[in-house]
Design a protein around this motif. Structure first.
Motif, mmCIF file in Angstrom:
data_model
loop_
_atom_site.group_PDB
_atom_site.id
_atom_site.type_symbol
_atom_site.label_atom_id
_atom_site.label_comp_id
_atom_site.label_asym_id
_atom_site.label_seq_id
_atom_site.Cartn_x
_atom_site.Cartn_y
_atom_site.Cartn_z
ATOM 1 N N ALA A 170 0.816 -1.229 0.000
ATOM 2 C CA ALA A 170 0.000 0.000 0.000
ATOM 3 C C ALA A 170 0.843 1.269 0.000
ATOM 4 O O ALA A 170 0.485 2.274 -0.619
ATOM 5 N N HIS A 171 1.959 1.253 0.713
ATOM 6 C CA HIS A 171 2.765 2.477 0.844
ATOM 7 C C HIS A 171 4.194 2.241 0.353
ATOM 8 O O HIS A 171 5.158 2.726 0.950
ATOM 9 N N VAL A 172 4.323 1.518 -0.729
ATOM 10 C CA VAL A 172 5.650 1.149 -1.201
ATOM 11 C C VAL A 172 6.372 2.359 -1.786
ATOM 12 O O VAL A 172 5.773 3.230 -2.418
ATOM 13 N N ASP A 173 7.664 2.440 -1.497
ATOM 14 C CA ASP A 173 8.537 3.464 -2.093
ATOM 15 C C ASP A 173 9.720 2.701 -2.698
ATOM 16 O O ASP A 173 10.660 2.331 -2.002
ATOM 17 N N PHE A 174 9.638 2.471 -3.997
ATOM 18 C CA PHE A 174 10.620 1.625 -4.681
ATOM 19 C C PHE A 174 11.500 2.492 -5.570
ATOM 20 O O PHE A 174 11.022 3.385 -6.272
ATOM 21 N N GLN A 175 12.807 2.202 -5.538
ATOM 22 C CA GLN A 175 13.749 2.969 -6.357
ATOM 23 C C GLN A 175 14.838 2.045 -6.896
ATOM 24 O O GLN A 175 15.281 1.116 -6.209
ATOM 25 N N ILE A 176 15.233 2.314 -8.138
ATOM 26 C CA ILE A 176 16.380 1.611 -8.717
ATOM 27 C C ILE A 176 17.556 2.574 -8.684
ATOM 28 O O ILE A 176 17.575 3.583 -9.393
ATOM 29 N N GLN A 177 18.517 2.267 -7.852
ATOM 30 C CA GLN A 177 19.664 3.155 -7.628
ATOM 31 C C GLN A 177 20.845 2.704 -8.490
ATOM 32 O O GLN A 177 21.247 1.547 -8.452
ATOM 33 N N ILE A 178 21.392 3.628 -9.269
ATOM 34 C CA ILE A 178 22.539 3.321 -10.129
ATOM 35 C C ILE A 178 23.707 4.201 -9.721
ATOM 36 O O ILE A 178 23.604 5.432 -9.729
ATOM 37 N N THR A 179 24.811 3.581 -9.315
ATOM 38 C CA THR A 179 26.030 4.307 -8.946
ATOM 39 C C THR A 179 27.174 3.836 -9.826
ATOM 40 O O THR A 179 27.094 2.784 -10.476
ATOM 41 N N GLU A 180 28.238 4.605 -9.834
ATOM 42 C CA GLU A 180 29.365 4.320 -10.728
ATOM 43 C C GLU A 180 30.559 3.780 -9.955
ATOM 44 O O GLU A 180 30.974 4.339 -8.938
ATOM 45 N N ARG A 181 31.112 2.675 -10.446
ATOM 46 C CA ARG A 181 32.346 2.140 -9.866
ATOM 47 C C ARG A 181 33.537 2.942 -10.379
ATOM 48 O O ARG A 181 33.474 3.584 -11.426
ATOM 49 N N LYS A 182 34.649 2.852 -9.672
ATOM 50 C CA LYS A 182 35.864 3.534 -10.134
ATOM 51 C C LYS A 182 36.434 2.844 -11.363
ATOM 52 O O LYS A 182 36.897 3.502 -12.284
ATOM 53 N N GLU A 183 36.432 1.531 -11.350
ATOM 54 C CA GLU A 183 37.002 0.786 -12.469
ATOM 55 C C GLU A 183 35.869 0.229 -13.329
ATOM 56 O O GLU A 183 34.737 0.099 -12.882
ATOM 57 N N PHE A 184 36.197 -0.056 -14.592
ATOM 58 C CA PHE A 184 35.194 -0.661 -15.452
ATOM 59 C C PHE A 184 35.456 -2.163 -15.570
ATOM 60 O O PHE A 184 36.551 -2.644 -15.344
ATOM 61 N N ARG A 185 34.376 -2.862 -15.931
ATOM 62 C CA ARG A 185 34.440 -4.307 -16.153
ATOM 63 C C ARG A 185 33.838 -4.601 -17.518
ATOM 64 O O ARG A 185 33.467 -3.696 -18.254
ATOM 65 N N ALA A 186 33.718 -5.879 -17.826
ATOM 66 C CA ALA A 186 33.192 -6.261 -19.137
ATOM 67 C C ALA A 186 31.734 -5.861 -19.311
ATOM 68 O O ALA A 186 31.236 -5.795 -20.433
ATOM 69 N N ASP A 187 31.032 -5.585 -18.206
ATOM 70 C CA ASP A 187 29.622 -5.183 -18.290
ATOM 71 C C ASP A 187 29.414 -3.710 -17.941
ATOM 72 O O ASP A 187 28.316 -3.282 -17.623
ATOM 73 N N GLY A 188 30.494 -2.919 -17.976
ATOM 74 C CA GLY A 188 30.368 -1.480 -17.724
ATOM 75 C C GLY A 188 30.874 -1.077 -16.351
ATOM 76 O O GLY A 188 31.610 -1.818 -15.689
ATOM 77 N N ARG A 189 30.440 0.099 -15.915
ATOM 78 C CA ARG A 189 30.919 0.636 -14.633
ATOM 79 C C ARG A 189 29.800 0.796 -13.610
ATOM 80 O O ARG A 189 30.038 1.307 -12.510
ATOM 81 N N ASP A 190 28.584 0.369 -13.941
ATOM 82 C CA ASP A 190 27.435 0.652 -13.082
ATOM 83 C C ASP A 190 27.214 -0.406 -12.021
ATOM 84 O O ASP A 190 27.316 -1.608 -12.287
ATOM 85 N N GLU A 191 26.904 0.056 -10.828
ATOM 86 C CA GLU A 191 26.352 -0.789 -9.775
ATOM 87 C C GLU A 191 24.862 -0.476 -9.718
ATOM 88 O O GLU A 191 24.459 0.684 -9.615
ATOM 89 N N VAL A 192 24.032 -1.506 -9.819
ATOM 90 C CA VAL A 192 22.583 -1.328 -9.808
ATOM 91 C C VAL A 192 22.014 -2.024 -8.578
ATOM 92 O O VAL A 192 22.351 -3.179 -8.306
ATOM 93 N N GLU A 193 21.180 -1.317 -7.850
ATOM 94 C CA GLU A 193 20.606 -1.906 -6.637
ATOM 95 C C GLU A 193 19.162 -1.461 -6.483
ATOM 96 O O GLU A 193 18.833 -0.294 -6.650
ATOM 97 N N PHE A 194 18.300 -2.426 -6.146
ATOM 98 C CA PHE A 194 16.903 -2.128 -5.878
ATOM 99 C C PHE A 194 16.772 -1.694 -4.412
ATOM 100 O O PHE A 194 17.170 -2.430 -3.509
ATOM 101 N N MET A 195 16.184 -0.546 -4.210
ATOM 102 C CA MET A 195 15.966 -0.002 -2.863
ATOM 103 C C MET A 195 14.459 0.095 -2.622
ATOM 104 O O MET A 195 13.691 0.398 -3.537
ATOM 105 N N ILE A 196 14.042 -0.143 -1.375
ATOM 106 C CA ILE A 196 12.609 -0.134 -1.094
ATOM 107 C C ILE A 196 12.322 0.271 0.340
ATOM 108 O O ILE A 196 13.119 0.024 1.251
ATOM 109 N N ALA A 197 11.207 0.953 0.514
ATOM 110 C CA ALA A 197 10.637 1.222 1.838
ATOM 111 C C ALA A 197 9.184 0.780 1.754
ATOM 112 O O ALA A 197 8.452 1.198 0.844
ATOM 113 N N THR A 198 8.749 -0.093 2.664
ATOM 114 C CA THR A 198 7.398 -0.657 2.585
ATOM 115 C C THR A 198 6.418 0.007 3.540
ATOM 116 O O THR A 198 5.220 -0.297 3.506
ATOM 117 N N ASN A 199 6.921 0.936 4.381
ATOM 118 C CA ASN A 199 6.049 1.637 5.322
ATOM 119 C C ASN A 199 6.287 3.138 5.231
ATOM 120 O O ASN A 199 7.411 3.582 4.960
#
Length: 556
Positions: A386-415
């Motif tokens: 009912a009161h979900v606060d969902f966010q997809i957070q993308i941050t940048e790593r210092k070094e790159f890898r074969a899949d890029g430099r992004d760290e992706v994390e799902f963040m949520i608040a349910t209340n």
């Protein structure tokens, strides 16, 4: 879609055969009846590893066979690209498991299990009761965003992977080729020696074979001359004399029979051929001579060739190829500083290209994440967050890898009032299950996979939340074939096709069977789920009302 499943002598399943329908197929049954084993059998048919211990006690092998009726043209096209031709748009996959091996067939032809897995990825997706735990891994979050980003993200990921491996290979070469002055001088001396040795030999194309043949003749000159002398003596003296005598005899009687003249002509031809042979062999013997000095020279040249072969390759082509590599290395070491500078410049150029490609991929991911975030939030609200606060957070790593430099994390608040935190820190098992279902529902519109299997993803939910999950499941079932194993009456009531899995005792042994339920039987099964040990009339009325409400809901 998955049209048929046939299982024989697998675990506690003696033999079952079931046809599935379109849209939402629900499987229910008592705990321990074999519901999860049924899903395991599908996984095995599609290439999962299987232990011989899963073979039942009523035979020396287990058999699982599934039939897919392919309806999407794109799926058919991709299957045909694997050199597999569906028969009437059907794919029949069977696996026979014995103690020592498995026999894998597709449309009656034996195929590697890797081919079965590739086809399975196009036709069916199994979401097990523990798969939602993968949401605790941030790598999974990035995969989900990239999948939603589609071809645009895939194109940049492919470009980055190619650049990254080039960069890492060049960097590795640079580190390995970093030589001290002393080491470089040693390498120069060794390479110069090899170059001079090969060039001094002045080897010519075809010379190896020619010298070997000439030496072989010279070394065996005496034997050859003796054999030729014997042949010349026999042909010139014995054979020639015999033919001459034969001609005289034929001439004496040729007037007595006209046919004898033909024999005479043939023998004269033989005499002419023998004369030609004797002249040729005589001329060959006159020219056939080797002196000791020539033989010694051949031995010396052959020793030189064998030395080159032992060091640089057995053929002329191999030896010249080695010389080319030596010249390249000498050129590199002759101006080592320039060589290292050029390599460093190339590294920097690759790094710049990588950074630019990573920025483009990051832009693509952020765009996809923004859209996906909004759609998952809406799907979560539909699933009673009912009161979900969902966010997809993308941050940048210092070094790159074969899949890029992004760290992706799902963040949520349910209340309300809570700060958004990582899924792994706040979400319960039931919440993770609903989040995964929300993600599946978002992808349902564009997902090319025709069949989705959900194995007890309703763990940890009940009441209104269960009702919301059932509605979402039904919604997905409008565009896909859904096969769902559940313990909840709210979800089972939504079934377009309802099956019960039962364990029965027949002839002194337990057997698992599956059967499709009629409308009345489905209501009775719902009552069993709702009522527990004792099923009262009130429970049956409740089950009937639940089924009627589900049917009304499906028409909206």
């Amino acid at each position: 879609m998955l049209a048929n499943l046939h299982v024989k002598n697998f675990a506690i399943i003696d033999e079952i055969d079931v046809d599935f329908g379109r849209h939402l197929n629900i499987l229910t049954g008592e705990t321990g009846a074999g519901k999860s084993i049924l899903v395991d059998s599908i996984s095995i048919a599609l290439g999962a590893r299987v232990s011989p211990e899963m073979i039942g006690s009523h035979g020396d092998y287990a058999m699982v066979e599934i039939v897919f009726q392919i309806e999407r043209e794109e799926t058919l096209r991709q299957i045909r690209q694997m050199d597999i031709e569906p028969e009437d748009n059907q794919i029949v996959i069977s696996r026979k498991i014995t103690e020592n091996r498995s026999i894998n067939k597709m449309n009656g032809e034996s195929v590697p299990v890797s081919v079965i897995r590739k086809v399975a990825e196009l036709c069916l997706d199994i979401h097990g009761q523990h798969e939602h735990q993968s949401l605790l891994n941030r790598e999974k979050h990035r995969e989900i965003v990239d999948e939603y980003g589609g071809e645009n993200c895939a194109r940049w990921k492919e470009k980055i992977a190619g650049l990254y491996y080039q960069y890492m290979e060049l960097k590795k070469e640079q580190e390995q080729s970093a030589l001290s002055d002393e080491e470089r001088a040693r390498q120069l001396g060794f390479l110069t020696y090899e170059k001079e040795e090969i060039e001094a030999a002045a080897l010519q194309p075809g010379e190896i074979e020619e010298v070997e043949e000439t030496y072989r003749r010279a070394a065996n000159a005496g034997t050859i001359a003796e054999a030729l002398g014997k042949v010349h003596q026999l042909s010139a003296e014995n054979a020639a004399g015999a033919i001459s005598h034969g001609l005289r005899s034929l001439n004496e009687v040729s007037g007595l029979d006209s046919a004898i003249g033909g024999f005479s002509e043939e023998l004269m031809q033989i005499e002419g051929l023998l004369g030609d042979f004797n002249r040729e062999i005589s001329e060959f013997m006159a020219d056939f001579s080797f002196d000791e000095k020539e033989l010694v020279e051949l031995e010396r040249r052959l020793d030189c060739i064998h030395t080159l072969q032992s060091k640089y390759g057995s053929t002329y082509k191999d030896i010249i190829a080695h010389l080319q590599k030596v010249n390249e290395k000498l050129e590199k070491y002759a101006d080592y500083e320039t060589y290292q500078k050029e390599r460093q410049e190339k590294l920097e150029t690759l790094q710049e290209e990588l950074f630019r490609a990573c920025e483009e991929l990051s832009r693509c991911r952020k765009e996809a994440a923004g859209q996906l975030e909004e759609r998952i939030s809406g799907a979560l609200e539909d699933l009673n967050f009912a009161h979900v606060d969902f966010q997809i957070q993308i941050t940048e790593r210092k070094e790159f890898r074969a899949d890029g430099r992004d760290e992706v994390e799902f963040m949520i608040a349910t209340n309300p009032g809570e700060e958004r935190r990582s899924l792994g820190k706040i979400a319960s098992g039931g919440e993770l299950s609903r989040i995964m279902l929300a993600i599946k529902s978002v992808f349902a519109d564009s997902d090319q996979i025709e069949t989705l299997i959900f194995d007890e993803i309703d763990v940890g939910i009940s009441g209104r939340t269960a009702q919301k999950v059932s509605e979402k499941m039904s919604l997905i079932g409008r565009q896909h074939q859904v096969i769902c194993i559940t313990h909840l009456a709210q979800i089972a009531a939504m079934a377009d096709y309802h099956y019960v899995i039962e364990k029965v005792v027949e002839e002194g042994r337990s057997r698992t069977r599956i059967r499709r339920l009629s409308r009345e039987e489905s209501e009775e099964e719902l009552a069993r789920i709702l009522g527990g040990v004792e099923i009262t009339d009130a429970v049956r009325v409740n089950a009937r009302e639940m089924k009627e409400m589900a049917e009304i809901m499906k028409t909206k």
